[in-house]
Design an enzyme around this catalytic site. Structure first.
Site, PDB file in Angstrom:
ATOM      1  CB  SER A 151      -0.888   0.031   1.239  1.00 26.98           C
ATOM      2  OG  SER A 151      -1.769  -1.045   1.215  1.00 26.98           O
ATOM      3  CD  GLN A 158     -25.506  -3.598  23.862  1.00 29.73           C
ATOM      4  OE1 GLN A 158     -24.511  -3.041  23.396  1.00 29.73           O
ATOM      5  NE2 GLN A 158     -26.476  -2.915  24.438  1.00 29.73           N
ATOM      6  CD  GLU A 171      -3.943  -9.332   4.394  1.00 29.98           C
ATOM      7  OE1 GLU A 171      -3.824  -9.995   3.357  1.00 29.98           O
ATOM      8  OE2 GLU A 171      -3.003  -8.697   4.904  1.00 29.98           O
ATOM      9  N   GLY A 172      -7.601  -6.200   1.914  1.00 22.97           N
ATOM     10  CA  GLY A 172      -8.655  -5.907   0.943  1.00 22.97           C
ATOM     11  C   GLY A 172      -9.958  -5.631   1.648  1.00 22.97           C
TER      12      GLY A 172
END
Lengths: 249, 390
Positions: free
Chosen positions: B134, B342, B369-370
């Site tokens: 990236s 919760q 990872e996409g």
């Protein structure tokens, strides 16, 4: 020295055991099953004896349904050499298992049978002792240490109030307690090796043993719910409650 | 013909048991002594765990045996990754580092010299390795996005540019970096380089993010890489990283299932104990439905992860199946951990429970990872292009 190590398939020790709705036993459907932890300790001890050069061959045995092969396979992956499955689908009581093991002892001629002191499902604590009686062999139960001592076996036993050391003439029976050792995990290379180790399949009839149950289970129920604790203000109050409420003194 | 019955191979179930017990009895007690956001264990704790993992044959389990790993296939990787993630730092540091760190499998596509200089030592010594794809211009579309350039000058390449969101770069022994040798925007114009140590001209800056384990930004200013550290040929970069990216999605997805399963088990324990308004949480339908939904979704996600592994074993289209598994597992894990928070209420967000950390770290799994959207786009294109039907 050849070793016979019986292993039992039981509900995994991490599973919260639930009583069947009809009270006939505990729920085992869809429940994770594992090797009885005390038997794991027995397998570990056998493997250590082999690693020390004391034992030459380890034969793992399980009595029960076909699925008991999984527990035999685990023993093989820990280091046992071969397995025997005594296949039977019904209930097997300690006496029946002891008779089956006696028949296997006659066939295999081991010098030592090493097994868990009890199984965590029914906590009977009987099979080892019954087998010793049937065979007329020496027994060292609740072992916390096992050493070869010349042609004898020195077994340290955990008894009330301390340790007792007994010297056993071979052949003998040893039942294992918790502190004997810490069982190893099956490693990947040993799991792969275990695939190739043989498991022999026999039936109780092949061994000439009648395994018909002699006990009748009347009812299985959950233990009573534990009551919440109480804080007491003084020793006097404590003694009073022990005497008048709990009625233990 | 088979009768349609199937189960995990018996050996894999045994190995899963081994991994599970190792995590519970060995890794967890060591991790319990570490701070909430720790990203590594002290050497005194880690070294004996790593020794034990090597003896168990779980060391670098994604790496082929010929290079010193355990050589598990993708199904084995999925099963073990699910167990290895079940610790507080497990979302990004599986088994707290006890199983070592597999070097990116692209290195095994290099030549013998590169495998011996970089790949094998990384496995033997438990080295840390980064992968830099990236850039500030984007990460999801590297074919168009990569702007870092590599110029071939004499016996070396000279690299200039920046990389973003590079995990593990801070303390890495080496890394794989993808740079452009061809025309801008050309898929075949990307080449892979091995960056050895900290060469002159490379600077690293830590980027604080929602997870405890920070990624890095790398700046390259006239960084020189010898020709022998070019992995594969010029222009093969994309091909090399695709194997790593696609296969890696299977254990990546499995690890998310593992975290969510661990969270669900904590929540169920809590629900059985906690009382409110005169009864246990476990007796309240609102809680029961959260638990049932979580279980159903987790089962589905796990089977999709395993299916991707089976597809790979059968030589099918892993790329599509890995995308499906990745999206479903990461989105499921996010929902499950959210429900578990919760159920716990305040404790769910306290830094005294792993849930707080898992909740933060699961959020990134839908981006790393996409991102989900890119995988959905790839799947839709495959379907609309007439492929991917079963």
């Amino acid at each position: 020295m050849k070793l016979l190590v019986p292993v039992k398939r039981v509900v995994d020790y991490n599973v919260k055991v639930r009583v069947k709705a009809d009270g006939t036993g505990v729920e085992t459907a869809n429940v994770k099953m594992s090797m009885n932890p005390f038997d794991e300790i027995a397998v570990e001890e056998a493997v250590r004896l082999k690693e020390k050069g004391v034992a030459t061959e380890i034969v793992a045995v399980s009595c029960g349904p076909t699925a008991c092969q999984e527990q035999i396979r685990t023993a093989l992956a820990m280091g046992a050499d071969r397995g025997i499955l005594v296949e039977h689908d019904g209930v097997l009581e300690p006496l029946a298992v002891a008779k089956l093991l006696k028949a296997l002892v006659a066939k295999e001629n081991p010098e030592l049978v090493i097994l868990g002191k009890q199984a965590i499902d029914d906590d009977m604590n009987a099979t080892g002792q019954m087998l010793a009686a049937l065979l007329g062999w020496a027994q060292g139960t609740f072992a916390s240490k096992v050493e070869k001592d010349g042609d004898k076996l020195k077994v340290t036993r955990e008894v009330d109030g301390g340790l007792e050391t007994v010297s056993l003439k071979l052949p003998a029976i040893v039942t294992t307690d918790l502190r004997l050792n810490e069982p190893r995990y099956a490693s990947l290379p040993n799991i792969m090796k275990a695939r190739k180790k043989p498991i022999e399949n026999v039936k109780p009839a092949d061994l000439g043993v009648d395994v018909t149950p002699r006990l009748t289970v009347l009812k299985v129920e959950e233990p009573a719910k534990r009551q919440a604790g109480k804080k007491v203000g003084s020793v006097q109050e404590l003694v009073d409650k022990l005497r008048n409420e709990a009625k233990v003194i | 013909m088979s009768n349609g019955a199937w189960a995990l191979p018996e050996e894999l179930k045994m190995l899963r048991d081994t991994a599970r017990r190792f995590m519970q009895n060995d890794v967890k007690p060591a991790e319990d002594r570490a701070p909430h956001d720790a990203c590594e264990l002290p050497v005194a704790d880690l070294a004996p765990l790593q020794k034990k993992a090597r003896d168990l044959g779980l060391w670098c389990y994604r790496t082929p045996t010929e290079y010193g790993g355990a050589g598990l296939d993708l199904l084995g990787q999925a099963v073990i990754a699910e167990e290895a993630s079940k610790c507080r730092m497990g979302a990004y540091i599986p088994a707290c580092g006890a199983f070592g760190a597999d070097p990116p499998n692209a290195i095994w596509l290099g030549n013998r010299d590169q495998i011996e200089r970089f790949g094998i030592p990384a496995v033997e010594r438990g080295q840390k390795v980064f992968v830099a794809i990236s850039e500030p211009s984007g990460g999801a579309d590297p074919a168009r996005g990569i702007r870092t350039r590599a110029e071939h000058r004499g016996g070396r390449y000279v690299l200039n540019g920046s990389k973003m969101w590079i995990s593990g770069a801070g303390s890495a022994d080496w890394g794989l970096l993808f740079a452009r040798t061809g025309a801008q925007g050309e898929r075949g114009g990307i080449t892979c380089f091995i960056i050895d140590g900290n060469p002159k001209g490379l600077t690293k800056r830590r980027i604080g993010v929602i997870r405890a384990w920070s990624p890095y930004e790398l700046h390259l200013e006239d960084v020189e890489v010898p020709v022998e550290n070019r992995l594969g040929e010029e222009g093969q970069g994309f091909q090399l990283c695709e194997k790593w990216l696609v296969e890696g999605r299977v254990p990546y997805a499995a690890a998310c299932v593992g975290i969510a399963q661990a969270a669900l088990e904590l929540a169920m324990d809590w629900a059985r104990q906690r009382e409110a308004f005169g009864s246990k949480l476990a007796d309240k339908q609102a809680i029961q439905w959260m638990i049932a939904d979580s279980e159903m979704e987790l089962r589905a996600a796990r089977l999709l992860v395993w299916q991707a592994a089976w597809t790979a074993a059968l030589g099918g289209d892993l790329k599509t199946d890995a995308s499906v598994a990745k999206v479903v597992a990461t989105e499921t894990a996010g929902r499950v951990v959210d429900r578990c928070v919760q159920i716990f209420g305040g404790l769910g967000v306290a830094q005294e429970m792993p849930l707080e950390r898992w909740y933060r770290e699961m959020r990134i799994k839908r981006i790393g990872e996409g991102p989900s959207e890119v995988h959905r786009m790839v799947l839709a294109r495959t379907l609309l292009g007439g492929k991917g039907r079963r």
